[in-house]
Design an enzyme around this catalytic site. Sequence first.
Site: not given
Length: 237
Positions: A76-78, A137, A146
Amino acid sequence: MQLTEQQQDKLSKVQLEESWKRSLTPFLLSPYMDSLRDFLFQQKQAQKTIYPPSKQIFNALNITPLDHVKVVILGQDPYHGPNQANGLSFSVQRGVALPPSLRNIFHELHTDLGVPVSRHGDLTKWAEQGVLLLNSVLTVEAGQPTSHQKQGWEEFTDAVIDVLNEQREHIVFILWGAYAQRKGQRINREKHLVLTAAHPSPLAANRGGFFGCKVFSKTNQYLKQHGIEPIDWQLDA
């Protein structure tokens, strides 16, 4: 595609492996990318700490060129903690404690293939073998999960998936959790294998649907069926 001098200059500033840069040129010159570039510049001007470090933002694509991709693991994101994110989904720098999701991934890998549980969480060895560890992302503000969603990264990584979908075949896409599965709806299941399971985060995994998913053995079985060298999932000590 005939490029103007201005467009060539813009592309020259993108630190991206050449095969990806060529295939993603239309997106890299799009308004989405202009907007994303402006957003990241504003964040730096405001002295926000951004993860991963700028040289590692495109690590997934730079380590795994387009024609080397065998598997995609979509995140999803880092990670948003210090020294964690290294530009590869689910991966952390050596010397950093294993995040809970990665511990669960290693547990499933051990149960599935008997691979010893790694003491470190740097998945670069997987990436070097053709596992594209792609977050949806690619950046995040420190301590703000997020925080960089809906700034253009999602469209960029959709373009990455579209390039793989159209230009390659027999890739295994591993989609853990509803977010990755929604993003993966664009994948052609006749050309590629899509494996889905619950997300490895403790909250989701403990509800069921992750442990026992056997994605690692299923991946290697599919690759071998199509004459492709399987992945050695064991990480170095």
